[in-house]
Design a protein around this motif. Structure first.
Motif, PDB file in Angstrom:
ATOM      1  N   MET A  13       4.603  17.759  -5.874  1.00 47.09           N
ATOM      2  CA  MET A  13       4.671  16.726  -4.837  1.00 47.09           C
ATOM      3  C   MET A  13       3.678  15.599  -5.117  1.00 47.09           C
ATOM      4  O   MET A  13       4.018  14.422  -4.976  1.00 47.09           O
ATOM      5  N   LEU A  14       2.472  15.932  -5.541  1.00 50.82           N
ATOM      6  CA  LEU A  14       1.482  14.901  -5.842  1.00 50.82           C
ATOM      7  C   LEU A  14       1.883  14.072  -7.056  1.00 50.82           C
ATOM      8  O   LEU A  14       1.645  12.865  -7.095  1.00 50.82           O
ATOM      9  N   THR A  15       2.491  14.705  -8.035  1.00 51.11           N
ATOM     10  CA  THR A  15       2.967  13.977  -9.213  1.00 51.11           C
ATOM     11  C   THR A  15       4.046  12.976  -8.827  1.00 51.11           C
ATOM     12  O   THR A  15       4.028  11.824  -9.273  1.00 51.11           O
ATOM     13  N   ILE A  16       4.984  13.401  -7.985  1.00 51.76           N
ATOM     14  CA  ILE A  16       6.050  12.501  -7.539  1.00 51.76           C
ATOM     15  C   ILE A  16       5.456  11.355  -6.722  1.00 51.76           C
ATOM     16  O   ILE A  16       5.841  10.193  -6.889  1.00 51.76           O
ATOM     17  N   LYS A  17       4.515  11.655  -5.862  1.00 44.45           N
ATOM     18  CA  LYS A  17       3.876  10.618  -5.046  1.00 44.45           C
ATOM     19  C   LYS A  17       3.153   9.612  -5.933  1.00 44.45           C
ATOM     20  O   LYS A  17       3.230   8.403  -5.702  1.00 44.45           O
ATOM     21  N   LEU A  18       2.451  10.078  -6.940  1.00 50.67           N
ATOM     22  CA  LEU A  18       1.761   9.188  -7.868  1.00 50.67           C
ATOM     23  C   LEU A  18       2.755   8.311  -8.619  1.00 50.67           C
ATOM     24  O   LEU A  18       2.515   7.122  -8.833  1.00 50.67           O
ATOM     25  N   TRP A  19       3.880   8.876  -9.016  1.00 50.99           N
ATOM     26  CA  TRP A  19       4.917   8.137  -9.726  1.00 50.99           C
ATOM     27  C   TRP A  19       5.466   7.011  -8.840  1.00 50.99           C
ATOM     28  O   TRP A  19       5.653   5.883  -9.280  1.00 50.99           O
ATOM     29  N   MET A  21       3.900   5.572  -6.309  1.00 55.79           N
ATOM     30  CA  MET A  21       2.846   4.579  -6.114  1.00 55.79           C
ATOM     31  C   MET A  21       2.709   3.683  -7.338  1.00 55.79           C
ATOM     32  O   MET A  21       2.438   2.487  -7.217  1.00 55.79           O
ATOM     33  N   THR A  22       2.897   4.226  -8.525  1.00 55.73           N
ATOM     34  CA  THR A  22       2.816   3.435  -9.749  1.00 55.73           C
ATOM     35  C   THR A  22       3.906   2.376  -9.763  1.00 55.73           C
ATOM     36  O   THR A  22       3.673   1.244 -10.179  1.00 55.73           O
ATOM     37  N   GLY A  23       5.098   2.716  -9.285  1.00 54.29           N
ATOM     38  CA  GLY A  23       6.177   1.733  -9.189  1.00 54.29           C
ATOM     39  C   GLY A  23       5.824   0.628  -8.218  1.00 54.29           C
ATOM     40  O   GLY A  23       6.144  -0.544  -8.437  1.00 54.29           O
ATOM     41  N   GLY A  24       5.137   0.959  -7.137  1.00 49.38           N
ATOM     42  CA  GLY A  24       4.708  -0.044  -6.172  1.00 49.38           C
ATOM     43  C   GLY A  24       3.702  -1.001  -6.782  1.00 49.38           C
ATOM     44  O   GLY A  24       3.743  -2.211  -6.534  1.00 49.38           O
ATOM     45  N   VAL A  25       2.800  -0.496  -7.602  1.00 51.11           N
ATOM     46  CA  VAL A  25       1.812  -1.340  -8.273  1.00 51.11           C
ATOM     47  C   VAL A  25       2.513  -2.297  -9.225  1.00 51.11           C
ATOM     48  O   VAL A  25       2.153  -3.467  -9.329  1.00 51.11           O
ATOM     49  N   ARG A  26       3.539  -1.832  -9.900  1.00 54.66           N
ATOM     50  CA  ARG A  26       4.292  -2.677 -10.823  1.00 54.66           C
ATOM     51  C   ARG A  26       4.936  -3.844 -10.078  1.00 54.66           C
ATOM     52  O   ARG A  26       4.890  -4.987 -10.534  1.00 54.66           O
ATOM     53  N   LYS A  27       5.508  -3.584  -8.895  1.00 56.90           N
ATOM     54  CA  LYS A  27       6.129  -4.646  -8.100  1.00 56.90           C
ATOM     55  C   LYS A  27       5.087  -5.654  -7.633  1.00 56.90           C
ATOM     56  O   LYS A  27       5.318  -6.861  -7.666  1.00 56.90           O
ATOM     57  N   ILE A  28       3.930  -5.159  -7.193  1.00 61.17           N
ATOM     58  CA  ILE A  28       2.869  -6.055  -6.735  1.00 61.17           C
ATOM     59  C   ILE A  28       2.383  -6.920  -7.887  1.00 61.17           C
ATOM     60  O   ILE A  28       2.175  -8.130  -7.729  1.00 61.17           O
ATOM     61  N   ARG A  29       2.201  -6.330  -9.047  1.00 60.49           N
ATOM     62  CA  ARG A  29       1.736  -7.095 -10.211  1.00 60.49           C
ATOM     63  C   ARG A  29       2.739  -8.181 -10.579  1.00 60.49           C
ATOM     64  O   ARG A  29       2.347  -9.303 -10.907  1.00 60.49           O
ATOM     65  N   GLN A  30       4.039  -7.885 -10.522  1.00 63.07           N
ATOM     66  CA  GLN A  30       5.051  -8.892 -10.818  1.00 63.07           C
ATOM     67  C   GLN A  30       4.988 -10.034  -9.819  1.00 63.07           C
ATOM     68  O   GLN A  30       5.091 -11.200 -10.191  1.00 63.07           O
ATOM     69  N   GLN A  31       4.803  -9.733  -8.551  1.00 61.73           N
ATOM     70  CA  GLN A  31       4.732 -10.780  -7.537  1.00 61.73           C
ATOM     71  C   GLN A  31       3.499 -11.652  -7.722  1.00 61.73           C
ATOM     72  O   GLN A  31       3.549 -12.853  -7.479  1.00 61.73           O
ATOM     73  N   LEU A  32       2.397 -11.072  -8.147  1.00 63.48           N
ATOM     74  CA  LEU A  32       1.174 -11.844  -8.329  1.00 63.48           C
ATOM     75  C   LEU A  32       1.220 -12.716  -9.574  1.00 63.48           C
ATOM     76  O   LEU A  32       0.608 -13.782  -9.600  1.00 63.48           O
ATOM     77  N   THR A  33       1.912 -12.286 -10.614  1.00 65.18           N
ATOM     78  CA  THR A  33       1.934 -13.045 -11.858  1.00 65.18           C
ATOM     79  C   THR A  33       3.010 -14.120 -11.870  1.00 65.18           C
ATOM     80  O   THR A  33       2.892 -15.084 -12.612  1.00 65.18           O
ATOM     81  N   GLU A  34       4.051 -13.999 -11.057  1.00 58.16           N
ATOM     82  CA  GLU A  34       5.104 -15.009 -11.027  1.00 58.16           C
ATOM     83  C   GLU A  34       4.649 -16.197 -10.191  1.00 58.16           C
ATOM     84  O   GLU A  34       4.135 -16.030  -9.092  1.00 58.16           O
TER      85      GLU A  34
END
Length: 53
Positions: A13-19, A21-34
């Motif tokens: 469960m923690l591994t899935i949750k971390l996975w 959250m990592t996708g969420g960080v990727r979306k935030i990074r894309q929004q900040l760099t565009e």
């Protein structure tokens, strides 16, 4: 035996949750760099105000 199964389930469960959250960080990074049109308009407005001073 039961404790091992419980710990394995928690680890999964923690591994899935971390996975997720990592996708969420990727979306935030894309929004900040565009570049965003709103930010560019704000920058232009600030530049115009500075030029008027």
């Amino acid at each position: 035996m039961l404790l091992n199964c419980f710990l394995a389930a928690v680890v999964v469960m923690l591994t899935i949750k971390l996975w997720i959250m990592t996708g969420g960080v990727r979306k935030i990074r894309q929004q900040l760099t565009e570049p965003q049109a709103e930010n560019m308009e704000t920058y232009a407005q600030i530049s115009a105000r500075i030029g008027k001073l």
